[in-house]
Write a protein that holds these residues in place. Structure first.
Motif, PDB file in Angstrom:
ATOM      1  N   VAL A 146      -4.878  18.868  -7.845  1.00 38.07           N
ATOM      2  CA  VAL A 146      -5.855  18.561  -6.783  1.00 38.07           C
ATOM      3  C   VAL A 146      -5.953  17.053  -6.585  1.00 38.07           C
ATOM      4  N   SER A 197      -3.248  15.698  -4.606  1.00 45.87           N
ATOM      5  CA  SER A 197      -3.177  16.330  -3.274  1.00 45.87           C
ATOM      6  C   SER A 197      -2.006  17.301  -3.157  1.00 45.87           C
ATOM      7  N   GLU A 198      -1.647  17.913  -4.279  1.00 44.49           N
ATOM      8  CA  GLU A 198      -0.572  18.902  -4.259  1.00 44.49           C
ATOM      9  C   GLU A 198      -1.098  20.286  -3.904  1.00 44.49           C
ATOM     10  N   ILE A 199      -2.413  20.464  -4.047  1.00 42.46           N
ATOM     11  CA  ILE A 199      -3.054  21.745  -3.790  1.00 42.46           C
ATOM     12  C   ILE A 199      -4.493  21.482  -3.378  1.00 42.46           C
ATOM     13  N   SER A 200      -5.053  22.342  -2.560  1.00 45.26           N
ATOM     14  CA  SER A 200      -6.440  22.140  -2.132  1.00 45.26           C
ATOM     15  C   SER A 200      -7.401  22.626  -3.219  1.00 45.26           C
ATOM     16  N   PRO A 201      -8.619  22.067  -3.281  1.00 46.22           N
ATOM     17  CA  PRO A 201      -9.605  22.520  -4.274  1.00 46.22           C
ATOM     18  C   PRO A 201      -9.910  24.012  -4.145  1.00 46.22           C
ATOM     19  N   PHE A 202      -9.889  24.523  -2.911  1.00 48.92           N
ATOM     20  CA  PHE A 202     -10.240  25.927  -2.687  1.00 48.92           C
ATOM     21  C   PHE A 202      -9.159  26.862  -3.224  1.00 48.92           C
ATOM     22  N   THR A 203      -7.900  26.483  -3.024  1.00 45.70           N
ATOM     23  CA  THR A 203      -6.796  27.282  -3.558  1.00 45.70           C
ATOM     24  C   THR A 203      -6.791  27.244  -5.081  1.00 45.70           C
ATOM     25  N   ASN A 224      -4.689  22.339 -12.804  1.00 52.20           N
ATOM     26  CA  ASN A 224      -5.086  22.370 -11.400  1.00 52.20           C
ATOM     27  C   ASN A 224      -5.862  21.128 -10.990  1.00 52.20           C
TER      28      ASN A 224
END
Length: 362
Positions: A341, A344-350, A337
């Motif tokens: 992150v 920028s493939e996924i947000s830190p919160f997700t 993860n």
């Protein structure tokens, strides 16, 4: 024809005597064997209750260990020592780097031992954010106090803890109290990040200042000063006496602007010199006045009870954090993860939600 013999000059090297080994092999073997023999929890407790500083040091090292295998043994030692704790005066001392904390604590500690008190100093040294190492040089700075039979100095690395309070300082206090030390002094890094941690484990909070420092620390001054029970202007000697007295007047004025404390104590300002020891007895008298007041109005016991509740929740938080990062499946998923992150493939919160859901699913 025989070859002529080589002629020896005055510069030739004579055969000398072989030097003995600089380290005894028997001594190395003996020390190695001792290190392999780990004392049981009961042996550590017995040594602590007898006032054995070596047993105390080994127990604190055990408590500070991040090895999960040591946790059960450390908890056993703490639980057995707990009935013998809670009988000391706990004093927190902070101040910006260069204010003379170590010099002050040595002078203060020597004064207390001269009065027959047993003093334990838990000095927290800042850890490097790059190498993660610490110098742990407080024993070197307090060269007189460290030789005192009625004193004990234990430096610890602050690690990544804000405010410079080591993760296991609270447990170290219990062990020192069980070992017979009636005055516990906790020295923080003093960089103003968060002094709440030390304030929540001591009975009296002392702030060291120096005159002529200017207002470059204005951003952190109010928060720390509001927690202080006593402000001491250190290095009030030589040509600095006049400036120290002026600073005392200014800080006294500032203290009257702060709200009243729940303890009923009105914080004061005094001056001292850790080098000449001038003002050190007056500092101890002020601290005694505080304890007389807070024990009479029962704030002392109330504050201790509140601290115990606070450290219950802090211990739960710390244990959850430790368990989370020590699980291999979480560590593997965390690395995946992190890369997602960073790209920028996924947000830190997700990503955090995914990790927490994985953690609580087992």
């Amino acid at each position: 024809m025989d070859k002529p013999k080589a002629h020896k000059t005055a510069l030739h090297e004579k055969e000398g005597i072989a030097q003995p080994e600089s380290v005894s092999l028997d001594a190395i073997e003996h020390v190695t064997k001792l290190r392999k023999i780990q004392p049981t929890a009961q042996e550590l407790v017995n040594g602590i209750l007898k006032g054995d500083k070596t047993a105390l040091s080994r127990a604190i090292t055990l408590v500070e260990s991040t090895n999960p295998a040591h946790l059960e043994k450390a908890n056993d030692v703490i639980n057995q020592c707990l009935p013998y704790a809670d009988k000391s005066l706990r004093i927190g001392i902070t101040g910006v780097p260069g204010v003379g904390k170590s010099t002050f604590i040595e002078a203060f500690g020597k004064h207390l031992t001269s009065l027959g008190r047993k003093v334990a100093v838990l000095a927290v040294d800042p850890s490097s954010s790059l190498s993660h190492g610490s110098i742990l040089g407080d024993k070197t700075r307090m060269e007189e106090l460290v030789k005192d039979e009625n004193a004990y100095i234990r430096p610890s690395a602050s690690g990544d803890t804000l405010g410079g309070v080591a993760r296991k300082t609270r447990e170290a206090i219990i062990l020192c109290e069980a070992c017979g030390f009636d005055t516990i002094v906790i020295e923080t890094v003093g960089v103003g990040q968060s002094e709440t941690a030390v304030h929540s484990m001591v009975d009296f909070f002392l702030l060291l200042k120096i005159s002529g420092a200017g207002d470059e620390l204005q951003g952190i001054k109010r928060g720390i000063m509001e927690m202080a029970d006593l402000i001491v202007i250190n290095k009030a000697d030589g040509d600095n006496i006049k400036r120290a007295r002026l600073a005392k007047t200014e800080f006294n004025r500032a203290l009257h602007l702060f709200p009243a404390k729940n303890s009923g104590w009105q914080p004061t300002v005094t001056t001292c010199s850790a080098v000449t020891h001038d003002g050190i007895p007056e500092v101890w008298k002020t601290i005694n006045d505080y304890f007389d007041l807070t024990k009479a109005n029962n704030y002392f016991n109330f504050h201790r009870s509140e601290q115990n509740s606070y450290w219950l929740t802090e211990t739960i938080n710390e244990q959850l954090k430790s368990n989370f990062y020590s699980r291999k499946d979480i560590a593997d998923l965390l690395e995946q993860n992190k890369k997602a992150v960073q790209n920028s493939e996924i947000s830190p919160f997700t990503a955090a939600s995914i990790l927490l859901e994985k953690y609580f699913s087992k």
